[in-house]
Structures are given as structure tokens and as C-alpha cells.
Design a protein around this motif. Structure first.
Motif, PDB file in Angstrom:
ATOM      1  N   GLY A 265       6.924  -6.612  -1.028  1.00 23.83           N
ATOM      2  CA  GLY A 265       5.960  -6.715   0.059  1.00 23.83           C
ATOM      3  C   GLY A 265       6.623  -6.521   1.405  1.00 23.83           C
ATOM      4  O   GLY A 265       7.848  -6.496   1.508  1.00 23.83           O
TER       5      GLY A 265
ATOM      6  N   THR B   7       2.913  -6.367   7.642  1.00 25.44           N
ATOM      7  CA  THR B   7       2.207  -5.183   8.122  1.00 25.44           C
ATOM      8  C   THR B   7       1.445  -5.411   9.426  1.00 25.44           C
ATOM      9  O   THR B   7       0.973  -4.456  10.033  1.00 25.44           O
ATOM     10  N   HIS B   8       1.309  -6.673   9.840  1.00 23.05           N
ATOM     11  CA  HIS B   8       0.595  -6.951  11.089  1.00 23.05           C
ATOM     12  C   HIS B   8       1.062  -8.290  11.623  1.00 23.05           C
ATOM     13  O   HIS B   8       1.374  -9.197  10.866  1.00 23.05           O
TER      14      HIS B   8
ATOM     15  N   GLU C 157       0.279 -10.682   8.660  1.00 21.37           N
ATOM     16  CA  GLU C 157      -0.253 -10.232   7.384  1.00 21.37           C
ATOM     17  C   GLU C 157       0.880  -9.620   6.575  1.00 21.37           C
ATOM     18  O   GLU C 157       1.691  -8.863   7.102  1.00 21.37           O
ATOM     19  N   VAL C 158       0.924  -9.977   5.302  1.00 18.69           N
ATOM     20  CA  VAL C 158       1.875  -9.410   4.360  1.00 18.69           C
ATOM     21  C   VAL C 158       1.088  -8.589   3.352  1.00 18.69           C
ATOM     22  O   VAL C 158       0.108  -9.073   2.778  1.00 18.69           O
ATOM     23  N   THR C 159       1.479  -7.346   3.175  1.00 20.79           N
ATOM     24  CA  THR C 159       0.902  -6.493   2.137  1.00 20.79           C
ATOM     25  C   THR C 159       1.876  -6.503   0.975  1.00 20.79           C
ATOM     26  O   THR C 159       3.082  -6.379   1.169  1.00 20.79           O
TER      27      THR C 159
ATOM     28  N   THR D 221      -2.297  -5.925  -6.355  1.00 20.68           N
ATOM     29  CA  THR D 221      -2.050  -5.482  -4.981  1.00 20.68           C
ATOM     30  C   THR D 221      -2.875  -6.367  -4.080  1.00 20.68           C
ATOM     31  O   THR D 221      -3.883  -6.935  -4.499  1.00 20.68           O
TER      32      THR D 221
ATOM     33  N   THR E 246      -3.217  -8.527   0.110  1.00 23.21           N
ATOM     34  CA  THR E 246      -2.723  -8.961   1.414  1.00 23.21           C
ATOM     35  C   THR E 246      -2.838 -10.479   1.513  1.00 23.21           C
ATOM     36  O   THR E 246      -3.733 -11.088   0.939  1.00 23.21           O
TER      37      THR E 246
ATOM     38  N   ALA F 186      -2.653 -13.412   4.630  1.00 22.81           N
ATOM     39  CA  ALA F 186      -2.568 -13.733   6.049  1.00 22.81           C
ATOM     40  C   ALA F 186      -2.068 -15.172   6.162  1.00 22.81           C
ATOM     41  O   ALA F 186      -2.512 -16.054   5.429  1.00 22.81           O
TER      42      ALA F 186
END
Length: 139
Positions: A104, A107-108, A117-119, A131, A133, A135
């Protein structure tokens, strides 16, 4: 409780990659996760029932996957991180004898709320099992 320190918001940047986490998929993990989440669907603990459904083996339930996603992110973020949301989508099933490896990245990031945010994805030998995300807020 873990002795690991919690990441500080100021120390994280978009693009930061989380350390991979490999999870061996075992019968005990699958059945234990199903029992712990009160999911008594036979495909999660009864080999013959799973085969009758067309599956080669028992398979992991979504609640166990959800818990493993939380573990992956929390091991990176630390015990003081506060989860805001966790959104996942299932793909290939997790069967015993395989291994799921999480990866991961951040990403934001929002400085006003100290949130990020983690993808992520959890991949096994057949492809992506999960898959999604996550927060979270960091101190």
C-alpha cells in the motif's frame, strides 16, 4: 498492546510506501476468523460443503479480510492512529496453502484534519484478493 510508536502526521507524505506484510493462509486462520465473526456459512469451515459449492477448498470470509486490512494499516500507522473509514472490494478467494501479501501507499493527505488515505491491495497466487482504501487520522 503494541510498543510501536504511532506515526506523526508531519512525518508522512503522499507516495510513502507501507512495508509489505505477508500473511500465510491456513485452515486455522480461515475457520478461526469465521468463528470469531460468527459467520457460520459452511464454505468457511466445512471442506465438503465448500466443494459442493464448486470451491476447491474452504475460503476466507470478508470480515476476516477486513480485520487483516486493519492490521496491515495499523502496524504501519501505530496504535494511536484513528480509523475514519475502511472500504474494500474482494477479488480472488483466499484458500489454505496460499499466502496473501499486502502492499500500500499514502495517496492523499489533508493538513486541516490531519487525515490521510492509504490505498492498498492484498495479493495471493491468483491475483488481488482485496483492494481498497483506508482513511485515518494521525496525531
Amino acid at each position: 498492546m503494541t510498543s510501536k510508536n504511532t506515526k506523526r502526521f508531519e512525518d508522512v507524505r503522499p507516495g510513502e510506501v507501507l512495508p509489505e506484510l505477508a500473511i500465510p493462509i491456513t485452515v486455522s486462520l480461515i475457520t478461526g476468523g469465521a468463528i470469531a465473526t460468527r459467520d457460520y456459512f459452511p464454505g468457511h469451515h466445512d471442506l465438503e460443503a465448500a466443494r459442493e459449492l464448486g470451491s476447491p477448498h474452504i475460503f476466507m470470509n470478508i470480515l476476516t479480510t477486513n480485520g487483516l486490512v486493519q492490521r496491515f494499516v495499523e502496524e504501519w500507522a501505530g496504535p494511536e492512529a484513528r480509523f475514519l473509514s475502511l472500504k474494500i472490494k474482494l477479488g480472488a478467494p483466499n484458500y489454505p496453502g496460499d499466502c496473501m501479501t499486502f502492499s500500500g501507499e499514502v495517496t492523499h493527505q489533508d493538513a486541516a484534519t490531519r487525515s490521510l488515505e492509504v490505498t492498498l491491495k492484498g495479493k495471493n497466487s491468483m491475483g488481488n484478493h482485496v483492494t481498497g482504501t483506508v482513511a485515518l487520522v494521525l496525531p
